[in-house]
Design an enzyme around this catalytic site. Structure first.
Site, PDB file in Angstrom:
ATOM      1  N   CYS A   1       4.241  -2.054  -2.406  1.00 29.06           N
ATOM      2  CA  CYS A   1       4.425  -2.765  -1.139  1.00 29.06           C
ATOM      3  C   CYS A   1       4.603  -4.272  -1.315  1.00 29.06           C
ATOM      4  O   CYS A   1       5.426  -4.889  -0.628  1.00 29.06           O
ATOM      5  CB  CYS A   1       3.272  -2.462  -0.191  1.00 29.06           C
ATOM      6  SG  CYS A   1       1.640  -2.511  -0.948  1.00 29.06           S
TER       7      CYS A   1
ATOM      8  N   LYS B   1      -2.799   5.962   8.913  1.00 27.13           N
ATOM      9  CA  LYS B   1      -1.633   6.631   8.339  1.00 27.13           C
ATOM     10  C   LYS B   1      -1.533   8.079   8.813  1.00 27.13           C
ATOM     11  O   LYS B   1      -2.487   8.664   9.325  1.00 27.13           O
ATOM     12  CB  LYS B   1      -1.695   6.590   6.811  1.00 27.13           C
ATOM     13  CG  LYS B   1      -2.929   7.240   6.197  1.00 27.13           C
ATOM     14  CD  LYS B   1      -2.888   7.176   4.677  1.00 27.13           C
ATOM     15  CE  LYS B   1      -4.129   7.842   4.070  1.00 27.13           C
ATOM     16  NZ  LYS B   1      -4.019   8.028   2.619  1.00 27.13           N
TER      17      LYS B   1
ATOM     18  N   GLN C   1       6.244   6.853  -7.625  1.00 29.74           N
ATOM     19  CA  GLN C   1       6.265   7.187  -6.210  1.00 29.74           C
ATOM     20  C   GLN C   1       7.694   7.168  -5.663  1.00 29.74           C
ATOM     21  O   GLN C   1       8.498   6.311  -6.051  1.00 29.74           O
ATOM     22  CB  GLN C   1       5.434   6.179  -5.410  1.00 29.74           C
ATOM     23  CG  GLN C   1       3.943   6.215  -5.713  1.00 29.74           C
ATOM     24  CD  GLN C   1       3.199   5.171  -4.904  1.00 29.74           C
ATOM     25  OE1 GLN C   1       3.546   4.001  -4.930  1.00 29.74           O
ATOM     26  NE2 GLN C   1       2.184   5.595  -4.179  1.00 29.74           N
TER      27      GLN C   1
ATOM     28  N   ARG D   1      -2.721   3.314 -11.919  1.00 28.45           N
ATOM     29  CA  ARG D   1      -4.031   3.263 -11.272  1.00 28.45           C
ATOM     30  C   ARG D   1      -5.075   3.789 -12.235  1.00 28.45           C
ATOM     31  O   ARG D   1      -4.847   4.782 -12.923  1.00 28.45           O
ATOM     32  CB  ARG D   1      -4.032   4.099  -9.980  1.00 28.45           C
ATOM     33  CG  ARG D   1      -3.071   3.585  -8.926  1.00 28.45           C
ATOM     34  CD  ARG D   1      -3.086   4.420  -7.663  1.00 28.45           C
ATOM     35  NE  ARG D   1      -2.047   3.989  -6.739  1.00 28.45           N
ATOM     36  CZ  ARG D   1      -1.762   4.606  -5.594  1.00 28.45           C
ATOM     37  NH1 ARG D   1      -2.451   5.694  -5.246  1.00 28.45           N
ATOM     38  NH2 ARG D   1      -0.801   4.157  -4.819  1.00 28.45           N
TER      39      ARG D   1
ATOM     40  N   HIS E   1       9.553   1.222   2.136  1.00 25.65           N
ATOM     41  CA  HIS E   1       8.927   0.351   3.134  1.00 25.65           C
ATOM     42  C   HIS E   1       9.987   0.006   4.167  1.00 25.65           C
ATOM     43  O   HIS E   1      11.053  -0.519   3.829  1.00 25.65           O
ATOM     44  CB  HIS E   1       8.333  -0.896   2.480  1.00 25.65           C
ATOM     45  CG  HIS E   1       7.166  -0.561   1.609  1.00 25.65           C
ATOM     46  ND1 HIS E   1       7.316  -0.255   0.276  1.00 25.65           N
ATOM     47  CD2 HIS E   1       5.847  -0.405   1.894  1.00 25.65           C
ATOM     48  CE1 HIS E   1       6.117   0.044  -0.233  1.00 25.65           C
ATOM     49  NE2 HIS E   1       5.215  -0.043   0.723  1.00 25.65           N
TER      50      HIS E   1
ATOM     51  N   HIS F   1       4.851   1.906   5.545  1.00 26.58           N
ATOM     52  CA  HIS F   1       4.838   2.450   4.181  1.00 26.58           C
ATOM     53  C   HIS F   1       5.147   3.944   4.282  1.00 26.58           C
ATOM     54  O   HIS F   1       4.580   4.634   5.129  1.00 26.58           O
ATOM     55  CB  HIS F   1       3.461   2.291   3.538  1.00 26.58           C
ATOM     56  CG  HIS F   1       2.898   0.908   3.565  1.00 26.58           C
ATOM     57  ND1 HIS F   1       2.692   0.166   2.429  1.00 26.58           N
ATOM     58  CD2 HIS F   1       2.478   0.130   4.598  1.00 26.58           C
ATOM     59  CE1 HIS F   1       2.154  -1.003   2.748  1.00 26.58           C
ATOM     60  NE2 HIS F   1       2.021  -1.047   4.069  1.00 26.58           N
TER      61      HIS F   1
ATOM     62  N   ASP G   1       8.880   5.846  -3.062  1.00 23.77           N
ATOM     63  CA  ASP G   1       8.258   4.913  -2.124  1.00 23.77           C
ATOM     64  C   ASP G   1       9.298   4.190  -1.280  1.00 23.77           C
ATOM     65  O   ASP G   1      10.360   3.792  -1.767  1.00 23.77           O
ATOM     66  CB  ASP G   1       7.451   3.880  -2.920  1.00 23.77           C
ATOM     67  CG  ASP G   1       6.257   3.370  -2.141  1.00 23.77           C
ATOM     68  OD1 ASP G   1       6.068   3.798  -0.995  1.00 23.77           O
ATOM     69  OD2 ASP G   1       5.501   2.549  -2.699  1.00 23.77           O
TER      70      ASP G   1
END
Length: 602
Positions: free
Chosen positions: A300, A430, A347, A329, A351, A476, A349
């Protein structure tokens, strides 16, 4: 069905606690409801601990909580246990249950508890995490343990259970502490439910993605490389690449723009975002030129900087940025599990920057995208709204307004959803996508998160219709969650029999004799032009053996080539599941493959 507890304001109390504290609420009966099973499974954990104490008198116990899939107890004894010891413990549990021992709740002062367990280092470790001066113990027969409940009234109610596995666990989940023993188990009030669960476990073992990943040569792990760092083998890399390409096209069709952010950013960025204060224990940091940097656990922050690269007009919104972002992580060694929990993963991912008025529209569009992907892979799914966690940024007004906005959007579109209290991200509520696999297990994958905090912290702005600067909303969004986890789930869902469109090897050619190999190679080249992977099984082995070997590879199509096929430019297509064979021309075969590919677009 007899009552075993009381439910009030989402809190479960057993009958003894409810009576002691004069709590009135909804009655919980001994059925297979979520609340009843929580009480039963907590009591079953204590029954297991009592059995262990009788079999191993030196046993000391840490904690024994109820979890999503049953319960566990952490303890230590002088000997090493393995799965072969579980039936012996189960037998002792059944003997104790048959004694119909009352389970009694007793209150003590903190000082009394500290004296009672003065020689038990595990209980002292538990006490460090408890601040109350008034504590409770639950006792059954000669066994007692520090516990706040809830429990059933009597051991006679704990009759239908199964101990599932043994593992090691660090005390308190801290790798710096001693590793002790953990036993997992499950319990139901109904025997049929237990039998169904055991059948599911047996099927799950057959489908274990770690086992299939080895058999199909998809991925591996190496202690030399490091824990939680998967190595993708050629078969797995081809599967993953096809999945990435499939989703890339689906994103572009829906107006998403590809971007790429760095994998390491200055620590100051993570301080501004709130990750440093709320997520630091899950991150990796290093120092470069006397400056602290953090390896990204999420994408992000990079995407916000990309958004800020130029001043955006309201006409450009919603602006959809997406990246196959590699993140790291720090997962504790005790929770890593194949591809499901790793330390490096990618991911899918995105945004999406939008106005407040566009939030509902964006959410609906994302959920349509989710639905298309889930249908492609034959997944059913459920939706949950996850609310404010204990560690969070932003005030209560923001959280209440945003959470209610998400619920209103779902309600308006008649989308059913559950509530996951406290399950939100630290920066906003979320929507979680929970997929159901072929044997009924539920998996957390995709997520949609509405965030007004990070755009504010990084002073992200766009030019509104009045020509003034205004803060956008950032949504997200990940559909698969991560490629690693999704591939692990999909492997177990389909038992390694992947859909044609992403199968590592989609066709295996088996030439009957050396004279037929040239035609097989010709077909292989034509398939590569269609981006279809194939292999040729031309070893000096019998035809039947090569066919059996091909079938074990779980490929969608097997093609046998002989004189007839070479002479007439045909193929003999073998259905691996039905073991039936159909003959067709080469052109018909290529047309079939093109139709399968075009029909698999999202």
């Amino acid at each position: 069905m007899e009552p075993i507890g009381v439910l009030k304001e989402g809190q479960i109390y057993d009958l003894q606690t409810a009576e002691a504290l004069n709590i009135k609420g909804e009655e919980i009966k001994a059925d297979n409801s979520k609340e009843a099973l929580e009480i039963l499974r907590h009591s079953c954990a204590h029954l297991m601990a009592q059995a262990i104490k009788e079999l191993y008198p030196e046993a000391k116990f840490f904690v024994g909580p109820v979890i999503k899939e049953g319960f566990y107890y952490d303890f230590k004894i002088n000997s090493k246990l393995n799965d072969e010891d579980l039936p012996k413990i189960e037998k002792k549990m059944k003997e104790l249950a048959a004694l119909k021992l009352p389970i009694e709740r007793r209150e003590y002062s903190r000082k009394e508890i500290e004296e009672k367990f003065a020689g038990d280092e595990l209980k002292q470790a538990v006490l460090k995490n408890i601040v109350s001066d008034s504590l409770t113990i639950y006792k059954q027969g000669d066994f007692e343990d520090l516990c706040r409940g809830p429990h059933v009234p009597n051991t006679r109610m704990v009759r239908t259970f199964k101990l599932t596995r043994i593992a090691g666990a660090y005390v308190g989940g801290n790798e710096a502490n001693e590793m002790i023993t953990r036993i997992y188990g499950i319990a139901f009030f109904d025997k049929a439910e237990l039998n169904n669960y055991v059948t599911m476990l047996e099927e799950a073992k057959k489908r274990d993605h770690r086992k299939l990943g080895t058999e199909l040569e998809l991925f591996t792990f190496s202690d030399d490389v490091g824990a939680g760092l998967p190595l993708w083998l050629p078969n797995g890399a081809r599967l993953r690449s096809k999945l990435e390409h499939l989703l890339y096209k689906a994103h572009r069709i829906r107006g998403y723009e590809p971007v790429r952010g760095p994998e390491i950013l200055k620590a100051e960025m993570w301080k501004i975002s709130g990750h440093y204060a709320n997520y630091k224990e899950n991150m990796y940091f290093t120092t470069i030129d006397e400056q602290e940097y953090g390896i990204k656990p999420m994408n992000c922050v990079g995407h916000i900087q990309i958004f800020k690269n130029k001043l955006v007009s309201y006409k450009d919104l919603p602006l959809k940025l997406f990246e196959y972002g590699v993140v790291h992580r720090h997962e504790k060694s005790g929770v890593m599990h194949g591809l499901f929990r790793v330390r490096e993963f990618t991911q899918d991912d995105s945004h999406i920057f939008c106005t407040q008025d566009q939030i509902k529209e964006v959410i609906f569009e994302v959920l349509e995208f989710v639905d298309a992907i889930m249908k492609m892979f034959d997944f059913k799914y459920e939706i949950e709204v996850s609310t404010k966690p204990e560690k969070a940024i932003g005030d209560d007004i923001f959280w209440e307004k945003t959470t209610q906005g998400i619920m209103n959007a779902l309600d308006e579109n008649n989308i059913e959803y559950g509530i996951d209290e406290g399950g939100g991200a630290f920066y906003g509520p979320k929507i979680d996508i929970k997929i159901l696999d072929a044997i009924g297990r539920k998996w957390q994958c995709g997520t949609v998160q509405v965030d007004m905090n990070l755009p504010s912290r990084f002073q992200a702005e766009y030019i509104n219709e009045e020509g003034n600067k205004e803060q956008p909303v950032m949504i997200h969004r990940a559909i698969l969650g991560s490629f690693e986890r999704f591939i692990g789930i999909l492997t177990e869902h389909c038992g390694g029999e992947f859909p044609f469109i992403i199968a590592p090897t989609q066709v295996i050619f088996i030439p009957i004799a050396p004279a037929h190999e040239a035609y097989a190679h010709e077909l292989q080249k034509e398939l590569l032009q269609l981006e279809i992977d194939s292999k040729i099984f031309d070893k000096n082995e019998s035809l039947n053996k090569r066919v059996r070997t091909a079938e074990k590879q779980r490929v969608p199509m097997i093609v046998v080539i002989g004189d007839e096929e070479v002479e007439h430019q045909k193929v003999a297509l073998r259905n691996r599941r039905t073991r039936e064979q159909s003959d067709m021309s080469k052109d018909e075969f290529l047309t079939l493959l093109k139709e399968i590919k075009s029909g698999s677009e999202v």
